[in-house]
Scaffold this active site. Structure first.
Site, mmCIF file in Angstrom:
data_model
loop_
_atom_site.group_PDB
_atom_site.id
_atom_site.type_symbol
_atom_site.label_atom_id
_atom_site.label_comp_id
_atom_site.label_asym_id
_atom_site.label_seq_id
_atom_site.Cartn_x
_atom_site.Cartn_y
_atom_site.Cartn_z
ATOM 1 N N ASP A 44 107.388 76.297 120.100
ATOM 2 C CA ASP A 44 108.677 75.682 120.462
ATOM 3 C C ASP A 44 109.230 76.317 121.737
ATOM 4 O OD1 ASP A 44 109.400 78.072 119.327
ATOM 5 O OD2 ASP A 44 110.780 77.220 117.847
ATOM 6 N N SER A 45 108.513 77.333 122.268
ATOM 7 C CA SER A 45 108.859 77.859 123.599
ATOM 8 C C SER A 45 108.648 76.786 124.662
ATOM 9 C CB SER A 45 108.020 79.094 123.926
ATOM 10 O OG SER A 45 106.655 78.763 123.928
ATOM 11 N N ASP A 82 104.286 74.675 116.228
ATOM 12 C CA ASP A 82 105.521 75.229 115.676
ATOM 13 C C ASP A 82 106.362 74.145 115.012
ATOM 14 O OD1 ASP A 82 105.832 77.965 115.909
ATOM 15 O OD2 ASP A 82 106.614 77.864 117.955
ATOM 16 N N LYS A 112 103.090 76.517 112.340
ATOM 17 C CA LYS A 112 103.669 77.868 112.295
ATOM 18 C C LYS A 112 105.158 77.725 112.010
ATOM 19 C CE LYS A 112 104.355 80.541 116.161
ATOM 20 N NZ LYS A 112 105.817 80.720 116.153
ATOM 21 N N GLU A 114 108.871 80.245 111.372
ATOM 22 C CA GLU A 114 109.471 81.569 111.510
ATOM 23 C C GLU A 114 110.159 81.996 110.219
ATOM 24 O OE1 GLU A 114 112.145 81.719 114.870
ATOM 25 O OE2 GLU A 114 110.581 81.091 116.279
ATOM 26 N N GLU A 181 106.227 89.493 116.559
ATOM 27 C CA GLU A 181 106.850 89.409 117.894
ATOM 28 C C GLU A 181 107.821 90.561 118.124
ATOM 29 O OE1 GLU A 181 108.330 85.574 119.117
ATOM 30 O OE2 GLU A 181 109.192 86.411 120.957
HETATM 31 O O1 KIV Z 1 107.033 79.319 120.662
HETATM 32 C C1 KIV Z 1 106.231 80.190 120.993
HETATM 33 O O2 KIV Z 1 105.672 80.185 122.092
HETATM 34 C C2 KIV Z 1 105.947 81.264 120.049
HETATM 35 C C3 KIV Z 1 105.251 82.469 120.574
HETATM 36 C C4 KIV Z 1 106.255 83.315 121.236
HETATM 37 C C5 KIV Z 1 104.504 83.191 119.531
HETATM 38 O O3 KIV Z 1 106.308 81.189 118.921
#
Ligand code: KIV
Length: 258
Positions: A44-45, A82, A112, A114, A181
């Site tokens: 989600d980055s 994500d 993924k 969090e 992280e």
């Molecule tokens: O969204 C992302 O890029 C991430 C990484 C920082 C692991 O979750």
């Protein structure tokens, strides 16, 4: 051979480092895959690429749109997507629906999410029991930016112990790998030694089983990078210079040649 979630666990057992990067479109994904990255995270980055300040606004539809493009570019790497903020925290049903959409609509192999114990354990257990591979993510969790900031986590004995217990609980819930992280290297080392599943570090030192970075940081496309990122090339400079040269040549009548 396409990389599988089981393969990542075998690589941990063999002591073979796992290499991961984020991707957001077809072209970048194709290049990462050709370069031999083991798994690609549609993180989600990608919010940064879309011009958001944090990872909070990005939607499940946006993640799916980008993950489909990434899928089209990849032959070998495992693709993990994500689940964005508030697409899984409300209820187990919501998480099942969101993760199911990701797998069905994008062709990615895993999601993924969090968070740790107790918030995410039941949700992850249910997803895994339904056949959905899940990667966990503890330590600094950017979707909690308004609670945690972007500071290193796990610095005190108590906080380190909490993160260790979260990691153990997530392994028991069935995650196939765990992102650590921005936590101290010694804590990441200890967690890595305690788990059977691979740890994937980002700002967590060199003792994790693998490393992930945000590709826009690695390529020098981001306006600012976190302190733990390494910039391998400066594409902002390269692109600006190329575009300025093109503009100059068009204005001076040098391109196209007459
Ligand atoms: O969204 C992302 O890029 C991430 C990484 C920082 C692991 O979750």
């Amino acid at each position: 051979m396409p990389v599988t979630t089981q393969q990542l666990i075998q690589w941990k057992q063999q002591g073979r480092a796992i290499v991961a990067l984020t991707a957001w479109d077809f072209a970048i994904a194709q290049l990462l895959d050709l370069a031999g990255v083991d798994f690609i995270l549609v993180g989600d980055s990608l919010s940064v690429i879309l011009g958001y300040d944090t990872t909070l606004p990005i939607t499940l539809d946006e993640m799916i749109h980008h993950a489909k493009a990434v899928r089209r570019g990849v032959k070998n790497a495992l693709i993990v997507v994500d689940l964005p903020f508030l697409s899984y925290q409300e209820s187990i049903g919501q998480a099942m629906h969101s993760a199911g959409r990701v797998l069905k609509e994008t062709g990615a192999q895993a999601v993924k999410l969090e968070g740790g114990y107790p918030a995410m354990v039941k949700t992850i257990t249910r997803l895994v029991q339904s056949g959905i591979p899940v990667m966990g993510h503890v330590g600094l969790t950017p979707q909690s930016i308004h609670q945690l900031g972007l500071r290193q986590q796990g610095k005190s004995q108590e906080d380190g112990e909490r993160i260790l217990q979260e990691a153990i609980a997530l392994e028991q819930a069935g995650v196939f790998a765990l992102v650590l992280e921005h936590i101290p290297a010694e804590l990441a080392k200890h967690i890595t030694q305690q788990l059977r599943i691979p740890t994937i570090g980002i700002g967590a030192g060199s003792h994790c089983d693998g490393q992930v970075l945000v590709t826009s940081d690695v390529l020098g496309l981001s306006q600012r990078q976190p302190p733990f990122a390494k910039v391998y090339t400066n594409l902002r400079e390269t692109i600006t210079e190329a575009v300025a040269n093109y503009a100059l040549e068009v204005r001076e009548g040098k391109f196209p040649h007459r």
